[in-house]
Write a protein that holds these residues in place. Structure first.
Motif, mmCIF file in Angstrom:
data_model
loop_
_atom_site.group_PDB
_atom_site.id
_atom_site.type_symbol
_atom_site.label_atom_id
_atom_site.label_comp_id
_atom_site.label_asym_id
_atom_site.label_seq_id
_atom_site.Cartn_x
_atom_site.Cartn_y
_atom_site.Cartn_z
ATOM 1 N N LYS A 1 -12.517 -26.599 -77.981
ATOM 2 C CA LYS A 1 -12.410 -25.267 -77.396
ATOM 3 C C LYS A 1 -12.888 -25.268 -75.950
ATOM 4 N N SER B 1 -10.803 -24.042 -72.754
ATOM 5 C CA SER B 1 -11.105 -22.766 -72.129
ATOM 6 C C SER B 1 -11.450 -22.945 -70.669
ATOM 7 N N SER B 2 -11.129 -21.935 -69.912
ATOM 8 C CA SER B 2 -11.280 -22.089 -68.469
ATOM 9 C C SER B 2 -12.409 -21.240 -67.927
ATOM 10 N N ILE B 3 -13.064 -20.501 -68.823
ATOM 11 C CA ILE B 3 -13.990 -19.521 -68.281
ATOM 12 C C ILE B 3 -15.407 -20.056 -68.159
ATOM 13 N N ARG C 1 -20.050 -18.623 -70.103
ATOM 14 C CA ARG C 1 -19.357 -17.439 -70.606
ATOM 15 C C ARG C 1 -18.787 -17.687 -71.997
ATOM 16 N N GLU C 2 -18.335 -18.916 -72.183
ATOM 17 C CA GLU C 2 -17.783 -19.262 -73.493
ATOM 18 C C GLU C 2 -18.849 -19.102 -74.574
ATOM 19 N N LEU D 1 -19.436 -15.513 -75.266
ATOM 20 C CA LEU D 1 -18.328 -14.979 -76.051
ATOM 21 C C LEU D 1 -18.483 -15.355 -77.513
ATOM 22 N N GLU D 2 -18.824 -16.614 -77.688
ATOM 23 C CA GLU D 2 -19.009 -17.129 -79.051
ATOM 24 C C GLU D 2 -20.085 -16.317 -79.776
ATOM 25 N N ASP E 1 -21.106 -13.316 -79.077
ATOM 26 C CA ASP E 1 -20.620 -11.952 -79.303
ATOM 27 C C ASP E 1 -19.725 -11.884 -80.521
ATOM 28 N N LEU E 2 -18.893 -12.904 -80.621
ATOM 29 C CA LEU E 2 -17.963 -12.905 -81.744
ATOM 30 C C LEU E 2 -18.718 -13.042 -83.060
ATOM 31 N N GLU F 1 -4.799 -16.425 -72.826
ATOM 32 C CA GLU F 1 -4.953 -17.858 -72.605
ATOM 33 C C GLU F 1 -4.967 -18.602 -73.944
ATOM 34 N N ASN F 2 -4.213 -19.666 -74.021
ATOM 35 C CA ASN F 2 -4.136 -20.516 -75.210
ATOM 36 C C ASN F 2 -3.606 -19.823 -76.451
#
Lengths: 200, 181
Positions: free
Chosen positions: A59, A63-65, A69-70, A73-74, A76-77, B138-139
């Motif tokens: 992942k 992912s580019s962010i 941030r990833e 996000l993780e 948060d999810l 994205e993706n």
């Protein structure tokens, strides 16, 4: 030849499977996808199902962010997922603790109505059910509001036994066998009185 | 647009005549020319189209029990189920991974989410303001939302601040879960 694309929708969260991770029901989505579309599952979550480490690594590459941030996000999810799970549990508990009341009321002499309360919790379409009852028992049946401003189904005629069995079957179909169905018979059947007149 | 939408918002439902059905189809094709190839598959000749008039002058069109497009004022807007079936026909923008979460909860899309590394905007001349766009991520393979450009894509690239796309319809909103029985 068809130019259209068939998109599979997740039966758990109704999204296309690529968005399952954002629905907060990921665990169940994953399970469902693995059972019904194993090839898609392999594509989305990697071949080695539970191997979280490789998944995460993949992942991050895609992912580019940025890692920070990833990660956020993780997190948060995960939070969302927990919240969703709690919500589901609460709803289930609410469903299990509520009960269906089937009531028989006398109108005049030998006429009765049957009122059913407490169905709205179980995501049953009251109007539709009323229609089914009407055609099933060949009688009048409608949805109306009772004294407590709650919706109830009112059926004309004395059909309390068959209604009870039908509702129990309906609940069993939804996997809610444990829900209590309470039957209240406000007026006892007239048989005892007819017996007594006979004995006279 | 569909933040709050339920059965109570439906005012009337009526069947669409086949002659109006024809004009509807040609209108759809004129708006999205690429649909011409598949329009007869999307809306077969004998299909049963229903017009559902709702609150706020929103009109939904359902084809054989599935809401395929809707209309507010004049423009026809495809629903996500229609977009998923034939995604190539519509102007598309792409948001980065960080934005998906907010999009799915119905937020308008901010410009930075459209310009960052994971995102994609069509090359210049780009799209005009007020174009209906399909929002992809994205993706991801499928579209996740439909919106309306609040500024042209060139402006989004230049200004890179504030709301870029107004949310119309996204995965999981009441229209997505709406079903006609």
């Amino acid at each position: 030849m068809s130019g259209l694309k068939e998109v599979i929708y997740c039966e758990v969260c109704s999204y296309p499977p690529d968005y399952c991770e954002f629905s907060g029901k990921l665990k169940r989505c994953k399970k469902w996808l693995n059972e019904t579309h194993p090839d898609l599952y392999a594509k989305l979550y990697g071949d080695s199902g539970d191997d979280e480490v490789t998944n995460l690594g993949k992942k991050l590459v895609e992912s580019s962010i940025g890692e920070e941030r990833e990660n956020k996000l993780e997190a948060d999810l995960l939070k969302l997922q927990k919240r969703e799970e709690n919500k589901e549990q609460r709803e289930l508990a609410k469903k299990l603790s509520s009960k269906v009341i089937i009531k028989r009321e006398a109108r005049t002499k030998r006429k009765f109505i049957v009122a059913i309360q407490g169905l709205e919790v179980f995501e049953i379409d009251m109007k539709k059910l009323a229609k089914t009852f009407a055609s099933k028992f060949a009688t009048g049946c409608s949805v109306s509001k009772n004294a407590e401003k709650k919706e109830e189904i009112v059926i004309q005629g004395d059909v309390i036994e068959s209604v009870e069995s039908y509702i129990q079957q309906l609940l069993a179909e939804k996997g809610l066998q444990d829900v209590k169905v309470e039957v209240i018979d406000t007026k006892k059947k007239k048989k005892p009185t007819t017996n007594s007149t006979e004995s006279k | 647009m569909f933040k709050k939408f339920s059965k109570e918002d439906i005012h009337s439902r009526s069947n669409v005549k086949s002659s109006i059905q024809r004009t509807l189809k040609s209108k759809l094709v004129s708006q999205y020319p690429a649909l011409e190839l598949v329009i007869d598959e999307l809306i077969p000749k004998k299909s049963h189209i229903e017009l559902i008039k709702c609150e706020d002058k929103i009109q939904l069109y359902s084809v054989d029990g599935e809401v395929l497009f809707f209309q507010k004022f004049d423009e026809l807007i495809p629903s996500l189920r229609l977009v998923h079936k034939f995604p190539e026909a519509y102007p598309t923008v792409q948001v980065d991974r960080g934005a998906i979460k907010f999009v799915l909860s119905g937020a308008n899309i901010m410009c930075p989410g459209l310009t960052s590394a994971g995102a994609k905007l069509p090359d210049s001349p780009g799209l005009e303001k007020d174009t209906i766009v399909v929002i992809n991520a994205e993706n991801k393979e499928n579209a996740l939302a439909i919106g309306k450009l609040l500024m042209s894509t060139e402006d989004i690239k230049k200004i890179n601040k504030g709301h870029g796309v107004e949310m119309i319809h996204h995965l999981g909103d009441p229209l997505w879960t709406f079903s006609i029985e």
